[in-house]
Design an enzyme around this catalytic site. Structure first.
Site, PDB file in Angstrom:
ATOM      1  CG  HIS A 131      -1.828   1.148   1.237  1.00  0.00           C
ATOM      2  ND1 HIS A 131      -3.073   1.201   0.536  1.00  0.00           N
ATOM      3  CD2 HIS A 131      -1.713   2.407   1.688  1.00  0.00           C
ATOM      4  CE1 HIS A 131      -3.577   2.467   0.633  1.00  0.00           C
ATOM      5  NE2 HIS A 131      -2.773   3.260   1.457  1.00  0.00           N
ATOM      6  CG  ASP A 186     -12.000   4.406   5.795  1.00  0.00           C
ATOM      7  OD1 ASP A 186     -11.448   5.154   6.563  1.00  0.00           O
ATOM      8  OD2 ASP A 186     -11.565   4.545   4.697  1.00  0.00           O
ATOM      9  NE  ARG A 243      -9.110  11.019   8.796  1.00  0.00           N
ATOM     10  CZ  ARG A 243      -8.493  10.174   7.840  1.00  0.00           C
ATOM     11  NH1 ARG A 243      -9.346   9.070   7.565  1.00  0.00           N
ATOM     12  NH2 ARG A 243      -7.502  10.588   7.641  1.00  0.00           N
ATOM     13  CB  SER A 289      -8.309   5.702   7.337  1.00  0.00           C
ATOM     14  OG  SER A 289      -8.575   5.833   5.922  1.00  0.00           O
ATOM     15  CE  LYS A 300      -9.230   2.819   3.404  1.00  0.00           C
ATOM     16  NZ  LYS A 300      -9.210   4.036   3.017  1.00  0.00           N
TER      17      LYS A 300
HETATM   18  N1  URA Z   1      -5.609   6.868   2.312  1.00  0.00           N
HETATM   19  C1  URA Z   1      -6.503   6.303   3.151  1.00  0.00           C
HETATM   20  O1  URA Z   1      -7.024   5.316   2.768  1.00  0.00           O
HETATM   21  N2  URA Z   1      -7.013   6.772   4.140  1.00  0.00           N
HETATM   22  C2  URA Z   1      -6.282   8.037   4.780  1.00  0.00           C
HETATM   23  O2  URA Z   1      -6.656   8.538   5.780  1.00  0.00           O
HETATM   24  C3  URA Z   1      -5.122   8.635   4.039  1.00  0.00           C
HETATM   25  C4  URA Z   1      -4.886   8.064   2.930  1.00  0.00           C
END
Ligand code: URA
Length: 434
Positions: free
Chosen positions: A83, A162, A169, A184, A188
């Site tokens: 990621h 999220d 946010r 976050s 995921k």
């Molecule tokens: N990518 C994400 O999935 N969440 C965040 O808060 C910032 C970047």
């Protein structure tokens, strides 16, 4: 506990018990807590941070706020993913996934779309005619059975908490909280039951983390969440002081990614792909980094990685002929060059501005949910430290709309500093944390 009491505890820097955090997240998802209280909680976290136990409880509550994919057919296989925290010209996943899959591990990659000035893997892949990223669990398993990897978007039922917190946010100036970013991302990533994860934490003028300190803290925070959830996590902290590779856009980035699988890639891009791929493969197969690197090099030289990409495109409904015939991709025909206003060294980039110029052209979004134009974008023709002469091309700009092109040209000229002084060159890979 009432939401107001939980907000008060966080405001005053007290530790919230895990069960209360879970109840709060559930209540937010079920709309039992109004947005203003959820937003107040996020702001309190922004200022106060979270204790390690709170953060794991918060991430776990987000993870279990919706469906998780058990991917039963992959039991017994090591599931690994990568990621990136987001950058400009970051097309790494497009090359990395087929390379690593060609060496054995399976990769259930849940990816995102462009965010702010940064590009998104899903948008780039959708340059391929027919390519689908909205896949069910069954389709994800089917695609992995055919190609060893899949790159899909977060479906409606995956980690709904999220989506709610992220949207809040975005409009309450709380996106840059390290704890909120870490939770976050990790919620995921954990939703597909990964065994291992390699993080590419970008740092610099084109990244969300502008300083090494903050990048390190984000990396260590995500490593500790992963560890608590039973997932091996390694993090590479890599420079985003200038765009990665040459292409910035969508279809043009895809072409650059395919070219690497044919053995041709800009040195900085190849270096990052190989660094992350080596960590992924070494982790998944429990082999040394030297052996992992050799396997990856063989996957490219033998053509196996390219074949893996063809299989993936077919498995996700796309036209695999694009691998050999780039004319099947939409690439804007109109092109202008931005040229150097003076002689000197390329000293620095305002990398975020380069990303924003791409967005202005149409490669990114100005409002959430808008479509992107896969055909437009730009080439960054020089790296920091290159010598240029007045009139030398600095950027190619591929455009459709004259007005947007003029705006992008102005921004690109502003984004590059040309100086008489030779700049100090920083390492591309700043740190690897385990
Ligand atoms: N990518 C994400 O999935 N969440 C965040 O808060 C910032 C970047």
């Amino acid at each position: 506990m009432r939401a107001v009491d939980l907000i008060e505890m966080k405001r005053d820097g007290k530790e919230i018990p895990a069960a209360e955090i879970k109840a709060f997240v559930d209540a937010v998802v079920h709309k039992e807590v109004p947005d203003y209280q959820a937003a107040a909680f996020l702001m309190a976290v922004y200022f106060r941070g979270m204790e390690p136990g709170e953060l794991v409880a918060y991430t776990d509550a987000m993870l279990h706020s919706g469906d998780t994919f058990s991917l039963k057919s992959l039991r017994g296989h090591y599931k690994v993913d990568k990621h990136s925290t987001g950058g400009v010209g970051d097309k790494v996943s497009l090359t990395l996934a087929p390379m690593v899959a060609a060496c054995g591990p399976v990769i259930p990659m849940i990816s995102g779309r462009g965010l702010g000035h940064t590009g998104g893997t899903l948008d780039k892949l959708e340059s391929i005619p027919g390519y689908r990223v909205g896949l069910s669990e069954e389709e994800i398993e089917g695609a992995i059975a055919k190609a060893g990897y899949v790159i899909a978007g977060q479906t409606g039922s995956l980690v709904p908490a999220d989506k709610i917190f992220y949207a809040l946010r975005d409009v309450t100036a709380t996106v840059p909280s390290i704890e909120l970013i870490a939770a976050s991302i990790m919620s995921k990533k954990m939703s597909v039951g990964l065994d291992g994860l390699v993080l590419d934490v970008k740092v610099g003028s084109g990244a969300f983390m502008k300083t090494q300190d903050r990048a390190q803290k984000l990396a260590d925070t995500m490593i500790s969440i992963g560890r608590a959830m039973g997932c091996d996590v390694r993090a590479c902290i890599t420079s985003m002081d200038q765009p990665l590779g040459v292409a910035v856009g969508n279809a043009n980035e895809l072409i650059e990614a395919i070219e690497m699988l044919k053995g041709r890639a800009p040195a900085d891009y190849a270096h990052i792909v190989m660094t992350l791929g080596t960590e992924m493969l070494a982790m998944a197969k429990k082999i040394s980094n030297d052996d992992a690197r050799e396997e990856l090099e063989r996957a490219i030289s033998s053509g196996r990685a390219l074949e893996q990409l063809r299989k993936n495109i077919e498995a996700q409904g796309g036209d695999p002929r694009v691998v050999d015939d780039y004319s099947l991709l939409a690439v804007a025909r109109d092109c202008v060059q931005v040229v150097a206003p003076r002689d000197g060294y390329v000293a620095s980039y305002l990398c975020e501005t380069v990303g924003k110029a791409g967005c202005i052209l149409g490669a990114g979004r100005e409002v959430a949910g808008a479509p992107v134009d896969h055909s437009v974008g730009l080439d960054v023709l020089h790296k920091i430290g290159d010598v240029v002469k007045k009139g030398d091309p600095l950027f190619n700009v591929y455009y459709k709309d004259e007005k947007k092109c003029e705006e992008a040209q102005r921004m690109l000229l502003e984004s590059i500093e040309i100086s008489d002084n030779k700049p100090v060159l920083n390492d591309l890979v700043r740190d690897i944390r385990r």
